[in-house]
Design a protein around this motif. Structure first.
Motif, PDB file in Angstrom:
ATOM      1  N   LYS A   1       0.811  -1.219   0.000  1.00  0.00           N
ATOM      2  CA  LYS A   1       0.000   0.000   0.000  1.00  0.00           C
ATOM      3  C   LYS A   1       0.842   1.267   0.000  1.00  0.00           C
ATOM      4  O   LYS A   1       0.349   2.346  -0.264  1.00  0.00           O
ATOM      5  CB  LYS A   1      -0.939  -0.010   1.205  1.00  0.00           C
ATOM      6  N   GLN A   2       2.132   1.130   0.305  1.00  0.00           N
ATOM      7  CA  GLN A   2       2.974   2.315   0.320  1.00  0.00           C
ATOM      8  C   GLN A   2       3.050   2.942  -1.068  1.00  0.00           C
ATOM      9  O   GLN A   2       2.954   2.251  -2.074  1.00  0.00           O
ATOM     10  CB  GLN A   2       4.401   1.972   0.783  1.00  0.00           C
ATOM     11  N   GLU A   3       3.194   4.240  -1.109  1.00  0.00           N
ATOM     12  CA  GLU A   3       3.276   4.929  -2.391  1.00  0.00           C
ATOM     13  C   GLU A   3       4.577   4.586  -3.114  1.00  0.00           C
ATOM     14  O   GLU A   3       4.628   4.573  -4.332  1.00  0.00           O
ATOM     15  CB  GLU A   3       3.167   6.445  -2.182  1.00  0.00           C
ATOM     16  N   THR A   4       5.634   4.363  -2.365  1.00  0.00           N
ATOM     17  CA  THR A   4       6.916   3.998  -2.971  1.00  0.00           C
ATOM     18  C   THR A   4       7.438   2.717  -2.332  1.00  0.00           C
ATOM     19  O   THR A   4       7.363   2.548  -1.116  1.00  0.00           O
ATOM     20  CB  THR A   4       7.955   5.121  -2.760  1.00  0.00           C
ATOM     21  N   PHE A   5       7.916   1.817  -3.174  1.00  0.00           N
ATOM     22  CA  PHE A   5       8.541   0.596  -2.682  1.00  0.00           C
ATOM     23  C   PHE A   5       9.511   0.094  -3.746  1.00  0.00           C
ATOM     24  O   PHE A   5       9.505   0.561  -4.886  1.00  0.00           O
ATOM     25  CB  PHE A   5       7.498  -0.474  -2.349  1.00  0.00           C
ATOM     26  N   THR A   6      10.348  -0.844  -3.356  1.00  0.00           N
ATOM     27  CA  THR A   6      11.364  -1.391  -4.248  1.00  0.00           C
ATOM     28  C   THR A   6      10.892  -2.718  -4.816  1.00  0.00           C
ATOM     29  O   THR A   6      10.397  -3.574  -4.081  1.00  0.00           O
ATOM     30  CB  THR A   6      12.683  -1.590  -3.483  1.00  0.00           C
TER      31      THR A   6
ATOM     32  N   HIS B   1      12.672 -13.737   3.905  1.00  0.00           N
ATOM     33  CA  HIS B   1      13.306 -12.877   4.908  1.00  0.00           C
ATOM     34  C   HIS B   1      13.402 -11.439   4.411  1.00  0.00           C
ATOM     35  O   HIS B   1      13.192 -10.495   5.167  1.00  0.00           O
ATOM     36  CB  HIS B   1      14.708 -13.408   5.250  1.00  0.00           C
ATOM     37  N   LEU B   2      13.725 -11.291   3.127  1.00  0.00           N
ATOM     38  CA  LEU B   2      13.846  -9.953   2.547  1.00  0.00           C
ATOM     39  C   LEU B   2      12.510  -9.218   2.616  1.00  0.00           C
ATOM     40  O   LEU B   2      12.451  -8.046   3.002  1.00  0.00           O
ATOM     41  CB  LEU B   2      14.323 -10.061   1.099  1.00  0.00           C
TER      42      LEU B   2
ATOM     43  N   HIS C   1       8.865  -5.377  -2.803  1.00  0.00           N
ATOM     44  CA  HIS C   1       7.937  -6.304  -3.448  1.00  0.00           C
ATOM     45  C   HIS C   1       8.732  -7.249  -4.327  1.00  0.00           C
ATOM     46  O   HIS C   1       9.554  -6.817  -5.139  1.00  0.00           O
ATOM     47  CB  HIS C   1       6.914  -5.546  -4.293  1.00  0.00           C
ATOM     48  N   ILE C   2       8.503  -8.553  -4.177  1.00  0.00           N
ATOM     49  CA  ILE C   2       9.338  -9.566  -4.821  1.00  0.00           C
ATOM     50  C   ILE C   2       8.554 -10.349  -5.864  1.00  0.00           C
ATOM     51  O   ILE C   2       7.408 -10.758  -5.630  1.00  0.00           O
ATOM     52  CB  ILE C   2       9.919 -10.528  -3.768  1.00  0.00           C
ATOM     53  N   THR C   3       9.192 -10.558  -7.010  1.00  0.00           N
ATOM     54  CA  THR C   3       8.675 -11.437  -8.056  1.00  0.00           C
ATOM     55  C   THR C   3       9.668 -12.571  -8.266  1.00  0.00           C
ATOM     56  O   THR C   3      10.854 -12.325  -8.478  1.00  0.00           O
ATOM     57  CB  THR C   3       8.477 -10.685  -9.387  1.00  0.00           C
ATOM     58  N   ILE C   4       9.190 -13.814  -8.174  1.00  0.00           N
ATOM     59  CA  ILE C   4      10.033 -14.989  -8.402  1.00  0.00           C
ATOM     60  C   ILE C   4       9.862 -15.423  -9.849  1.00  0.00           C
ATOM     61  O   ILE C   4       8.743 -15.663 -10.313  1.00  0.00           O
ATOM     62  CB  ILE C   4       9.665 -16.142  -7.457  1.00  0.00           C
TER      63      ILE C   4
ATOM     64  N   ARG D   1       9.344  -0.530 -12.625  1.00  0.00           N
ATOM     65  CA  ARG D   1      10.695  -0.937 -13.007  1.00  0.00           C
ATOM     66  C   ARG D   1      11.412  -1.612 -11.841  1.00  0.00           C
ATOM     67  O   ARG D   1      11.543  -1.031 -10.753  1.00  0.00           O
ATOM     68  CB  ARG D   1      11.495   0.271 -13.483  1.00  0.00           C
ATOM     69  N   PRO D   2      11.900  -2.844 -12.030  1.00  0.00           N
ATOM     70  CA  PRO D   2      12.653  -3.519 -10.963  1.00  0.00           C
ATOM     71  C   PRO D   2      13.947  -2.768 -10.655  1.00  0.00           C
ATOM     72  O   PRO D   2      14.570  -2.181 -11.539  1.00  0.00           O
ATOM     73  CB  PRO D   2      12.945  -4.896 -11.563  1.00  0.00           C
ATOM     74  N   SER D   3      14.343  -2.796  -9.389  1.00  0.00           N
ATOM     75  CA  SER D   3      15.584  -2.154  -8.970  1.00  0.00           C
ATOM     76  C   SER D   3      16.734  -3.139  -8.865  1.00  0.00           C
ATOM     77  O   SER D   3      17.901  -2.746  -8.903  1.00  0.00           O
ATOM     78  CB  SER D   3      15.384  -1.471  -7.608  1.00  0.00           C
ATOM     79  N   LEU D   4      16.408  -4.435  -8.728  1.00  0.00           N
ATOM     80  CA  LEU D   4      17.448  -5.428  -8.470  1.00  0.00           C
ATOM     81  C   LEU D   4      17.025  -6.785  -9.004  1.00  0.00           C
ATOM     82  O   LEU D   4      15.858  -7.182  -8.881  1.00  0.00           O
ATOM     83  CB  LEU D   4      17.711  -5.533  -6.964  1.00  0.00           C
ATOM     84  N   LEU D   5      17.985  -7.503  -9.595  1.00  0.00           N
ATOM     85  CA  LEU D   5      17.790  -8.889  -9.998  1.00  0.00           C
ATOM     86  C   LEU D   5      18.721  -9.753  -9.164  1.00  0.00           C
ATOM     87  O   LEU D   5      19.935  -9.604  -9.219  1.00  0.00           O
ATOM     88  CB  LEU D   5      18.094  -9.083 -11.484  1.00  0.00           C
ATOM     89  N   VAL D   6      18.157 -10.657  -8.380  1.00  0.00           N
ATOM     90  CA  VAL D   6      18.944 -11.630  -7.613  1.00  0.00           C
ATOM     91  C   VAL D   6      18.832 -12.963  -8.347  1.00  0.00           C
ATOM     92  O   VAL D   6      17.740 -13.517  -8.473  1.00  0.00           O
ATOM     93  CB  VAL D   6      18.425 -11.775  -6.170  1.00  0.00           C
ATOM     94  N   TYR D   7      19.944 -13.470  -8.867  1.00  0.00           N
ATOM     95  CA  TYR D   7      19.906 -14.676  -9.686  1.00  0.00           C
ATOM     96  C   TYR D   7      20.793 -15.758  -9.088  1.00  0.00           C
ATOM     97  O   TYR D   7      21.810 -15.479  -8.453  1.00  0.00           O
ATOM     98  CB  TYR D   7      20.350 -14.376 -11.120  1.00  0.00           C
ATOM     99  N   ASP D   8      20.365 -16.986  -9.272  1.00  0.00           N
ATOM    100  CA  ASP D   8      21.161 -18.123  -8.823  1.00  0.00           C
ATOM    101  C   ASP D   8      22.482 -18.141  -9.577  1.00  0.00           C
ATOM    102  O   ASP D   8      22.517 -17.947 -10.798  1.00  0.00           O
ATOM    103  CB  ASP D   8      20.385 -19.422  -9.083  1.00  0.00           C
ATOM    104  N   ALA D   9      23.574 -18.386  -8.882  1.00  0.00           N
ATOM    105  CA  ALA D   9      24.899 -18.374  -9.507  1.00  0.00           C
ATOM    106  C   ALA D   9      25.039 -19.451 -10.576  1.00  0.00           C
ATOM    107  O   ALA D   9      25.965 -19.388 -11.394  1.00  0.00           O
ATOM    108  CB  ALA D   9      25.981 -18.544  -8.441  1.00  0.00           C
ATOM    109  N   TYR D  10      24.137 -20.435 -10.598  1.00  0.00           N
ATOM    110  CA  TYR D  10      24.152 -21.452 -11.651  1.00  0.00           C
ATOM    111  C   TYR D  10      23.649 -20.891 -12.982  1.00  0.00           C
ATOM    112  O   TYR D  10      23.733 -21.571 -13.996  1.00  0.00           O
ATOM    113  CB  TYR D  10      23.265 -22.636 -11.253  1.00  0.00           C
ATOM    114  N   LEU D  11      23.106 -19.670 -12.967  1.00  0.00           N
ATOM    115  CA  LEU D  11      22.554 -19.043 -14.166  1.00  0.00           C
ATOM    116  C   LEU D  11      23.288 -17.734 -14.441  1.00  0.00           C
ATOM    117  O   LEU D  11      22.705 -16.649 -14.392  1.00  0.00           O
ATOM    118  CB  LEU D  11      21.054 -18.781 -13.969  1.00  0.00           C
ATOM    119  N   PRO D  12      24.593 -17.792 -14.756  1.00  0.00           N
ATOM    120  CA  PRO D  12      25.410 -16.575 -14.875  1.00  0.00           C
ATOM    121  C   PRO D  12      24.993 -15.653 -16.016  1.00  0.00           C
ATOM    122  O   PRO D  12      25.318 -14.464 -15.990  1.00  0.00           O
ATOM    123  CB  PRO D  12      26.827 -17.123 -15.087  1.00  0.00           C
ATOM    124  N   TRP D  13      24.278 -16.178 -17.021  1.00  0.00           N
ATOM    125  CA  TRP D  13      23.860 -15.336 -18.137  1.00  0.00           C
ATOM    126  C   TRP D  13      22.908 -14.223 -17.694  1.00  0.00           C
ATOM    127  O   TRP D  13      22.734 -13.226 -18.392  1.00  0.00           O
ATOM    128  CB  TRP D  13      23.204 -16.173 -19.233  1.00  0.00           C
TER     129      TRP D  13
END
Length: 272
Positions: A12-17, A39-40, A49-52, A111-123
């Motif tokens: 509900k916040q006006e701004t979030f990551t 946890h994040l 806000h997280i998208t998997i 617009r996403p601010s960060l991509l956290v990717y599994d190290a098995y997917l370096p591309w």
């Protein structure tokens, strides 16, 4: 491919990551990165806000337990042949998933601010750079596990003198570090921790393990008396390999717990 994008209620916040989290689709990998995402989200007090981003089958399962996250399909694995070896499977995944990840990053309303990717997917790193998004590699394994492969890597690629890791290894002179690499006893240090049972209720599991009888039997054994055997959700052992392992276990007459998929049960020796 029709994307499956399951959207949860937005903060509900006006701004979030907005953060995109992309695991490798193995059970151990997804559990680790899913716990991190939980946890994040919890620590951020709903300001993150997280998208998997994952596969079709994982989307269906994660959507049942990830009430505070979006789940977006970047690869349709509904028709994948389970008999494919690891590299063939990864080739198929990497032929489709990057394009869908770009689609997720570029068409998201926020617009996403960060991509956290599994190290098995370096591309994924290059895709994040191309889209001007910060990125971070997530290593699901312990430092000891990763370090155990380092000497193998150095030996395998030692002729490639221009490789950055080989250059770094030569500068460090790793062959002279304490005169040896880690010995077997260095890997066998076990730390026992107590984890509340309820912590596992949201856990992701693509299979239907027989947890109750296994835990009942395990709790009746003496501490440090059971060998645990698991090759993950990707590796496929031949009947010959499984037979050799079974014969070794029977020869040493040790108590063991072996995690094996239903489709490989028929490979087990009948006298095991």
């Amino acid at each position: 491919m029709d994307n499956q994008h399951h959207v949860k209620e937005m903060p509900k916040q006006e701004t979030f990551t907005k953060v995109i989290v992309m695991p490798f689709h193995g059970q151990g990998h997804i559990n680790q990165i899913f716990e991190f995402a939980n946890h994040l989200a919890f620590k951020s007090n709903d300001t993150i806000h997280i998208t998997i981003a994952t596969t079709t089958s994982d989307t269906l399962k994660l959507n049942k337990i990830s009430s505070n996250m979006d789940v977006f399909t970047i690869y349709d694995n509904s028709n994948d042949d389970l008999r494919l070896n690891f590299w063939s499977h990864m080739e198929k995944f990497e032929s489709k998933a990057p394009l869908q990840l770009v689609n997720l990053l570029s068409t998201s309303p926020i617009r996403p601010s960060l991509l956290v990717y599994d190290a098995y997917l370096p591309w994924a790193l290059n895709i994040a750079k191309q889209n001007g998004i910060l990125s971070a590699a997530f290593f699901p394994h312990s430092c000891a596990y990763i370090a155990s492969f380092y000497p193998i890597f150095v030996e395998e690629f030692k002729e490639n003198v221009d490789h950055p890791l080989i250059v770094a290894a030569n500068k460090l002179d790793v062959h002279q570090m304490d005169g040896k690499y880690m010995e077997s006893e260095d890997y066998l240090t076990v730390t026992t921790i107590s984890i509340p049972q309820q912590a596992y209720r949201q856990r992701f599991n693509p299979y239907n393990p027989s947890n109750e009888p296994c835990m009942t039997w395990l709790n009746a054994q003496q501490p440090s008396s059971v060998v645990y055997i698991a090759f993950g959700t990707v590796a496929t052992l031949s009947e010959h390999q499984i037979t050799e392992l079974a014969q070794a276990l029977m020869h040493f007459q040790c108590k063991f717990m072996w995690a094996i998929r239903d489709i490989e049960q028929n490979k087990l020796p009948k006298d095991l």
